[in-house]
Structures are given as structure tokens and as C-alpha cells.
Design an enzyme around this catalytic site. Sequence first.
Site, PDB file in Angstrom:
ATOM      1  N   GLY A 149      46.705  39.869  46.892  1.00  0.00           N
ATOM      2  CA  GLY A 149      45.859  38.645  47.012  1.00  0.00           C
ATOM      3  C   GLY A 149      46.203  37.925  45.442  1.00  0.00           C
ATOM      4  O   GLY A 149      46.411  38.433  44.511  1.00  0.00           O
ATOM      5  N   CYS A 150      45.754  36.569  45.507  1.00  0.00           N
ATOM      6  CA  CYS A 150      46.351  35.594  44.377  1.00  0.00           C
ATOM      7  C   CYS A 150      45.495  35.940  43.091  1.00  0.00           C
ATOM      8  O   CYS A 150      45.978  36.426  42.002  1.00  0.00           O
ATOM      9  CB  CYS A 150      46.186  34.320  44.529  1.00  0.00           C
ATOM     10  SG  CYS A 150      44.506  33.699  45.201  1.00  0.00           S
ATOM     11  N   ASN A 151      44.381  36.175  43.202  1.00  0.00           N
ATOM     12  CA  ASN A 151      43.576  36.677  41.928  1.00  0.00           C
ATOM     13  C   ASN A 151      43.735  37.898  41.668  1.00  0.00           C
ATOM     14  O   ASN A 151      43.949  38.369  40.415  1.00  0.00           O
ATOM     15  CB  ASN A 151      42.042  36.440  42.406  1.00  0.00           C
ATOM     16  CG  ASN A 151      41.459  35.074  42.817  1.00  0.00           C
ATOM     17  OD1 ASN A 151      42.106  34.265  42.142  1.00  0.00           O
ATOM     18  ND2 ASN A 151      40.782  34.931  43.846  1.00  0.00           N
ATOM     19  N   GLY A 316      51.208  34.093  43.411  1.00  0.00           N
ATOM     20  CA  GLY A 316      50.125  34.424  43.869  1.00  0.00           C
ATOM     21  C   GLY A 316      49.959  34.545  45.423  1.00  0.00           C
ATOM     22  O   GLY A 316      48.995  35.332  46.160  1.00  0.00           O
TER      23      GLY A 316
END
Lengths: 344, 344, 344, 344
Positions: A149-151, A316
Site C-alpha cells: 500500500g502507498c502509505n 506507492g
Amino acid sequence: MKKIGIIGASGYTGAELLRLIAMHPEFELKVATGETKAGTAIRDLYPSLAACYPTENFASFNPSNIDGLDLVFCALPHGISQSIIPAIHSSVGHIVDLGSDFRLQDPSLYNEWYATEHSCPELLSEFVYGLPELFRSEIRKAPLIAATGCNAAASIFALAPFVKSEAIESKGLIVDLITGVSGAGRPPKEMTTFCAVGENISPYGLLTHRHTPEIEQALTTYSGYPTSVLFTPHLAPMNRGIIATCYGRAKHEITTDEALHQLHSFYADEPFFVVDERPPSTKFTLGSNTVHLTARADVRTGMIIMIAALDNLMKGASGMAIQNANLATGIEETTGLPIAGLYP
Amino acid sequence: MKKIGIIGASGYTGAELLRLIAMHPEFELKVATGETKAGTAIRDLYPSLAACYPTENFASFNPSNIDGLDLVFCALPHGISQSIIPAIHSSVGHIVDLGSDFRLQDPSLYNEWYATEHSCPELLSEFVYGLPELFRSEIRKAPLIAATGCNAAASIFALAPFVKSEAIESKGLIVDLITGVSGAGRPPKEMTTFCAVGENISPYGLLTHRHTPEIEQALTTYSGYPTSVLFTPHLAPMNRGIIATCYGRAKHEITTDEALHQLHSFYADEPFFVVDERPPSTKFTLGSNTVHLTARADVRTGMIIMIAALDNLMKGASGMAIQNANLATGIEETTGLPIAGLYP
Amino acid sequence: MKKIGIIGASGYTGAELLRLIAMHPEFELKVATGETKAGTAIRDLYPSLAACYPTENFASFNPSNIDGLDLVFCALPHGISQSIIPAIHSSVGHIVDLGSDFRLQDPSLYNEWYATEHSCPELLSEFVYGLPELFRSEIRKAPLIAATGCNAAASIFALAPFVKSEAIESKGLIVDLITGVSGAGRPPKEMTTFCAVGENISPYGLLTHRHTPEIEQALTTYSGYPTSVLFTPHLAPMNRGIIATCYGRAKHEITTDEALHQLHSFYADEPFFVVDERPPSTKFTLGSNTVHLTARADVRTGMIIMIAALDNLMKGASGMAIQNANLATGIEETTGLPIAGLYP
Amino acid sequence: MKKIGIIGASGYTGAELLRLIAMHPEFELKVATGETKAGTAIRDLYPSLAACYPTENFASFNPSNIDGLDLVFCALPHGISQSIIPAIHSSVGHIVDLGSDFRLQDPSLYNEWYATEHSCPELLSEFVYGLPELFRSEIRKAPLIAATGCNAAASIFALAPFVKSEAIESKGLIVDLITGVSGAGRPPKEMTTFCAVGENISPYGLLTHRHTPEIEQALTTYSGYPTSVLFTPHLAPMNRGIIATCYGRAKHEITTDEALHQLHSFYADEPFFVVDERPPSTKFTLGSNTVHLTARADVRTGMIIMIAALDNLMKGASGMAIQNANLATGIEETTGLPIAGLYP
């Protein structure tokens, strides 16, 4: 040329895959599905792609469309790929899933954070977690990859070197993150209108954001130490970009120079990483697959600050997915991935 | 009507004072100085004020201009007011200094964080720290007031209730803050051009930001406990707004409901405060003197998150300065201060 | 105190009316309806208003709620007020409609530009067009007022002086307009997400925008000359603000000084107008009821450029509606209307 | 590999050239000068380029540095290249000047619009105007090329097909243009700070913008008809992007379908052009060398609207410069130029 398909190509990560594949010298797009946009010309939904996809349409998903492809990207809303991948994974060479369905290895964690049962828990253990810089050897040739996931990616990149080296306590880590709006996807929502976001910063998902267990799992798997993370994202008025400002309690005295040295050494051989004393900005990474990082040790409070910035749709999401796909299909890892950011 | 002067009126906080004084029923502007803009019409530098100041000019500073005024605001660049206030403070009723020169009571702290000697240390102890919600009784009738810095105000508002109640450890507090660009002032700088800020988030001042000792001093004075703070600001692409996301280690078990209850109780009688379970956004406060806050307790990591949002030019600077001026001159504290934010 | 109601208070123009009424010394809000938000606290939908409406809810519309009010604002989506106003106009003192239903006096024009029949054509002639600077005497004491559209207001303010004075040909006028996003309303739409608008300029409504006939009608009514307008709006990445850059063919030789002089003279006594040689910017007007204008004569092409800027939610909608309401109820026209813009 | 130099590489167009050359398969950077930044690492001024230029510095200009290069780009502030090019043009293969010094063929026009004498008028006639779509055959193998200005390029692309076909009157053309901030260059200025631009639209350069004679010259040269243009630019809150909305008086009746057909035909064979009925947006072009266009015929006013959008740093400057360089050095015109825009 590898034959490539995208399932769920009409969202932002799908469109970014389309952009990258158009420039990729060894990937050839065979099909791009999008259920709500089936029959629509790519150029009508994404005029930015009109010059490279002048006549192609989004297709409706159909197992026969993808049968025999070398690699398929799934860029579906969360919760959908677990109902599709079981039916297709044996008929294609590799699958890179950009969604969250197959990231958590423990089904009970999925249940806890997603508040629903996983419909295909038996496949969880067959997926490799697609973060090349930490799990490269597992990803090479892997048939099933759950891209990070990007975060989570930004957070893990900042924290992993210091958790691994035991420079910081692995529990009670704090991730304070700021993200652009494209991470929320293309469909209009009340919280993503220009008037809701422009001239505004909004924290959201306090205590409950679903990337929390993903960060913990990756850090624990990689380092071998139990970790706990308090993750607080903020929505900012920009299209792209994530910056994760992370805080950990130093286990022993350390200077900023030493912290920077650790960071440099950790990423010394990585083609997509820039470590600098200068604080990273999200805009350094715009449109590129590059991550910028720094660190500081604060003697006053005994904390280490670790900061990472990246483009949420590139490193991301879709850029990292291409990187995973390059590894999975046995071609040079950096192929087709820009390293220069668009500035300004 | 109180006779009012502004020294340094050509910057953003000066212009905001001009806007507020034009709407204030008991303040009458007598002089607005601006050295680099002396002789320039207010309407030429700030066309937004053309309809309320159609003919007035910025003046050159001259002690005779302000002699006998009821109250003078100093909205000067940091380091300037310590050379001016000694010469004028006995000839005017009250001074509210919006700069940082007289905020730190201990001259050695000033030397340490500002890397220069204070030229007028003997006046430091005569200044009251102008944060009404914590030090209201000292501010009433005070002749000399050092208004709180914008970042410090947001941070202190979030942390003070929990430091005071001993809900959190008073040392090792973390303040992760995001601010709009107007806090950097009007003169063009490389880091404040649109192309440097637009579509970007940039951390800055890592470990060394000068609001750090101000936050510590206010929390310690108010609570009686020794405090230490790690303060990390980020510049965001918006004109106004500050959000301080603060983290403290819970000293004993506490629930989110209890944390919210503490916050509600602390600010229950404050006209400019809104406490809610909904996370605050900077845009809720645009153009108003209102502060929005929330809190959460995280049982997983044993931390409390405390968040405050405000408009840096209003409650973070000129609005708070007017509030201090109201208290100092003995009129109703809320006079002339908007409480509704401009939305969207 | 005048008793005031708002029908359709949950949209952006409704919320702006709520903000203005909270500051208005002679208006007292009695009811604010919002069908889709009935029962919701105002502070939950608009936290920016929490400090002035701490406990009030949006109500469901009910004729009995508004019976006997001195004045009712209708801030409904286009097409709705024609079904409501016939039932209520005799039971309230005045109605100011912010929508477009009763602006065009000729029902065939409505049919042509709105592609539907007007359901209440008999009331059209009873409405006064609510543009105070051109039609002030008709508005005073008027029971029914159709407030001007935001784009139309900016365009008419720029063009009217020169059409009236016969400085320009009244046919073939060009209006090239740029608007912020709030004019599109609160409900999320594909074209108004942050990702669709941020870092983007998009022309829309080419040849067909519904404010075209409204501009023509107002100019023709006011000047007595037949007019035709080509109106081209562009959506820009900002919350508020409209700038209309208008072009007309000079009927006879004219200098820029003469053009500016005409503009000055025309608006000399208007409290909300600033005429200057400096080109106006939308941001000069943020949150205020003020209009900024300039003009130029181009000898090379024989054209006059006329430019007007305003805040679309203030002078373009809710501010102008309050100004109309002040006139209608016989109180001072400028009451409760800020003239200073928020800057920056 | 062609040996390439950049003189004036530290500004935004220089940095964009650096980005493009890093991706160009047949160009090899030999030197990048920047007087005010000589000795500075490229990665320090442009961290976005750190991954492709990890160790390179900006050099000081020195004729010996560039002697014998295949091609040199001049990306200097206006007025500088006329003092440098005379000294170097015989020692390098080709020069592409991105500045305005050699665009106007008539020195008296230069004097009139730039309010100064040209210091090297004798070279003016040796320069080819670098707009490939209109003057491709002159550009091929040309030693000296003056690349088109960003605003001029967008305006000419929209107008040229209709001036050439005599669909519109060639005099009294109106160009209403909106541009992002990067066109104003990197050095901070009062009008380009975030606080001056954010949430704002500002017209500027009314009647006097220097791209006016350039547009007229190109249209006249290309079509053979005398032209006059009224050009009005507006500054918008975005980093990149230009949209030119142009108006011309139809010489004879024409429908929108016919206008669109003309536009399609004109650009049918151009790899960087997208013509569509859908209005173009600047964001469709972000980071690409692509131009998006549309047209409308308005029977009500007898006008044709012609709209073109492009990225001012790409097709408006550095992308077009690379395209010119490809033509000049005899390689495939589209080499190294992205055609997909970054979205969102």
C-alpha cells in the site's frame, strides 16, 4: 515482449499502469478491463493518454480475455480481487495485485482491520509481499504478488533501516503521514471535492487506518522484532505525493550523522533511492519511481525522526507494481520506470 | 474609541490587523507604519483593503506618531522590536508585540535558539505571554504583552489540557505540525514561491525551530511540570491554516471518551473553541479566531493524540493580538473578532 | 430585527447566508431548511459555523415554518424554486431567490436555454432582477427579487458602463470568464473533485452556458440597446472567485484614460466598487462584497477590454442577496456586508 | 550520440531540458552552465533530478566548454543570448535558443516591444522560427533556431488553421490566455509567491505582452495575411499549463462540425496533436509534448472559438526545443519526447 493485462484499469492506479506500459519496452498491453467503463474509449476517460491509446477501449472482464497472459495487474477496489484471483491465477503467468486483499498474511488481522471475513484465506500464504527493497529474492519469479500500500510503503521505507539495526524501539513507533488526494481514487466523494480539500489539511482514519497492520507485519517480518505503530494520515491539497514523518525512541545514544549514515548504507545499492541531509519534499518525486529520505537524532528528547517521500501513484502503487512485474518476469528491475521527477 | 497604532503594518500580520481594526467598533487606527513601504497607499499594497482604506498611506516610524496612543501593535520582523520597544513603551498605554523578541523569559534561551544576544534582556520579565486561554488574568490591563507564535499557539492549545491533568508524560512530547505559507511572511523567498510550494509538502527546521522553547516554556509555566518537545513543522500548499498533531505517552490508562471529555471541560467556557470527536481541519477556521480540537487514546501503543487547528494569521497572530488588546484595554474580549470561518 | 428564513440552506450559498446572517445586526434567523440534511446539525455539515450555530439543525421545509417571516431566501438547486415560491410568496414579506428560475423575464428564453418548460411563467413578470447597482429603485421594497447569477454579475458589471455610454458595439460582445469551483455547488461531481480541478484549467459550457441570456437581458434592459454575448467560462483551481475579461469593439476612438474615467464615474458612489488602473485579481475580493474593475482601450485592434473580479459566493450570490434583502426591507444597503477581502 | 550543451541550465526550462536529455537515447549531456549556480550540484538545486544526475555540477560558461558540441540549447533570461550567441555560433553544430532574443525578424519590432535596441540585429535573419508544425522544412538541418515562446505557441496552434483557411478575419484576433506560474521562471518575485498566486487569478501585461508581435509575425508569415492580435494573459494557481482561448470573426458561415473538421485535417499527421470536440484542459498535457485542441462556431455572434492547451515547459519550451533539436540534428522528430500526460 511480455503480454500484459490490467483488470480494473479505469481507476487512477490503472491509468498510471496504462501510462507506464505505453513507455515500457518489454511490456505489451493485451487487455485493460473496467466494468463501469466497459466500451468507453481510454482517451475519453483519460484524455492525457489520447496520444498513446488513440483507439483502444476499456473491456469488460472475462477470464478468456486474460487466459495465457504473461502477467496481469489487478487494480481493483479493495475487496474485489479476492473474488477474482482464485478463478484466474492458474491461467496466467503472474499476478501483481495492487489492492489490499492479499497483503495481510494472517486472516484474523484482515477480519479485524477490514471488519469482514476474507473470502479466500487459503491463497494468503501463496502471495509474496511486493516490496522489492525488503523482499526482493521472494519476489523474483513469484507467481502471486501483493504490492505494498502507498502509505505503508513510505512508512516502511523510513522505519525499516532503524528497526532492523535496533537503533530504535520497535514498539510504539509513530507515523505521521501527509498524502495527496489521488490515493482516495477516482470516484467523487464528499471528502475529495476541490472545495473540501483546497486550502485545507484534514487528518482522517485516526487509530483505525488499514495500512497500520501492513506496516507492522512488514517491519516484523523483515526485522524479526515485534512492532507496534500508531499511524495518523492527513489529507493535503495536492494531487500526488506522500510524506511519512516517523518517530522512534532511540535505544541508545546516536547522532544525526550516524543516523544518516545508517540510512545511506541501507539504500546504497538501490537505484530508486535518494538519501540526503536535506529534508525530502513530495514534489521531488512527482511522476517518478524515486524515494527521497532523511533522518535526524534529537538528543533533547531521545527520539529519531525518519522521513520518506514518494509519489503515491508511482513508487506507492503503479510504479512499484511495474517494478514487481519486472522482477517476476525476469527482466531488468528498473525497466520502463522514470527516475527523474517532474519539477515544478 | 481607543486610539491604535501599528508598527510594521505592511507585512501579512500587519495587513490582517488593518482588516480587523477596520471592523472593530472600539478601535480607531491612528497610524500604520511600514518602513519599506512608507508613502505607499495601503490600497496599492493590499487592494483587498481598498474599500476600507481608500486614501490612507503607510507612514514612516516616528516616536511622535505614536506618542499617547492607547495601544500599539508591533508586527515587525523578528529581532526588530527589541530595538524599538524600549524607546516607546513608556509613551503609550499598551504594547502587543506579535514578534518573538519578548516571548522567552530566559535570555539564555533566546541566545541558544536565536543564535544572537538579546539587546534588551531587562524588559523580558515585564512582558506577559499573550495566550489568553492560559494566562488571561496576567494579560488583563498588562502594559506589555508578547503574543504567542502561531505554531506555538496550536501546539499549546492541544497539549496544555493533558499536560496539566497529568494524563500524559510531560517530557518527550511530539508535535508534528503542518502550516500554510503565509506564516513565512510577505517578502518573496525561494521556499515560498508558488512553484516551490504548489503540489508539495516540505518538512523544515528539523530539531531547530524557534517555537520549540516557547511551547516548552508555556507548558511548564502553566502546568508546573518540566516539559520537552520535539517539534517538526511541514510547509503545505495553502495560504492559511495550521494543524498541530501532537503525541504524548499516557501516564495511565485512558479511553478516547475520557480524553475528549477532558478537552471539552478544559475549553467549555472559551468562546473561540470548538471541541469535537470529528477531526479538525484547518479550513474550518479560515478567517476566524476559532480553534478546533479533538483527541484520541490509542490502547495499542499507549499514546494520546491531541490535534488543534487554527488560522495562523487570526488566532495564530493578529486575531489573538486583538484579543490580547481587548483584554489589555479593558473591553469585552471577543469584540471585533469573527467566529465563523469562510467556507469553502 | 427582521425575521429571516432560508430555504435550501445546506448548499454553499445557503451556508454563506448563514455566515452573513450570524454577523448581521438586524437579521435574525428563524429557520434554515435543507431537505437532504434535515435533522443534521449545522455544525456537523459546516464545522466552520460551529461557534455561531452550536446547537441549530437544518429543518425540513414546511410552509408553516416560514409563514409570517419578514424575508425568505431561496438557495435551492435550479428548477426547484418555481415549484415552491408560488405556494409561499403571499405569506412572507419578501423573497430573494438566489436560483435562476425567475431571472429571465421571457418564458421562451427559459425554455430555450434550460431545455424545459417553466412551470410558473405567470410569476416571471412580478420578479425584479436583483442587481442593485443597475436596478436599485426597482429593488427597494420589492416583494419578489431574482438575484443575479454569479457569472452574469461579473460580466454585467464590466460591460454595463460601456454599453450604456455607447463606447462599444452592443452586439458581438465577448466574455471570457474564469471561475472558482464553489460555483458548481456542494454535491460531489466528476468535474469538481480535487484531482479533476487541481493543477488544471478547463473551459466548459461552450456556446451554451445559461448565464448568456441573463447577461444579454440585463444589458439590454439597462441600456436600451440590443445586445449579443459570446460567453466562455473556465473552471480554475480555486475555491472562490470570478474574473470576467470582456471585449467589445469600440464604436469610436477612445483612450485607456477615457475608458478608466468612464468606469470611475459610473461606480463613483457605489460603496462596494473599486476601480483602478491596476488589473483586478479575484483574491482582492475574497470573503467580501467588493467588486474590483479596470479597463483598457487597444488602439491596435480597436477593442476595449473590461475586467471585473468578485467573490462568487459573496457579491456573486449570498452577499448580493443580503444587499437585495437590505434594500427590500428598507434598511441601510451595506448593513452586515464586509468590504475588506481576506488576504492572503 | 550527439554531444549536447545547455547554457543557462539552472532555470526551469534548463532543468526540464536536463530531465528530457537524461531520457533521450541519442543525446548526451556534455555541459550545463548556470552563472549564479556555478559549482552547485544539480541535485542540490533540483533534487527531482538527483537520481539521474547524482554527481554533476552546474558549470560556469566558457566558450571552450562548448566548442565542438553538436548542439547547444540556450535557456537564458531574455536579453542575454544576443550577447553570447554571436561569439559561439560558429563553433557548435546547432543552437536552439529558448529565449526571445532572436524570434522577431524585424529589429524595429524588437525595439518597440522590448523597449531596447537589439545588440545583434545582423543575426536575426539567420535564425529560423522554431515552430515545427508550421515551419518544419526550414528547421531541418538549420544551424540557428529561435524556439517559439510558450504563450505564442498555444495561440498560434489554435489560430493558424483558421487564419490560413481564411475561415476568420485575420485582423482583430483575440487571445485570452491562462497560464501556470512556472512560465515566470525560478527566481522569486512578488507576483509569484504562493500567497500572491494561490486562490487567485490575475490578468497581467494588458496590451503590452511581448508575445503579441511574435504571434502576429508567425501567423502572417505562415498564412500570408496581415494579422493583428489582442493578447491578454492571466496568471493561475498551477505550476504548469497554458490554455489559449481565441476568438476570430467568421468570414463566412461555418458550423462547429466544419470548424472541428478543419482542425482535425490540419493536424491529422502530427504525432503530438489531439483534436477533439471535448474542450481541452491544461492537465491533459502535464509533462508531455502533446497539444490538445478544439473549436466552436457561434451562429449567434458570428465568431469562431479556437482553444489550445499545452504544458508550457514541454511543448511550450523545452519539449519543443528538443523537437527542434531532433529535426536540426537529423534524427527522428519524436525521439525522447513523452506523449502521455501525468494524470492526475
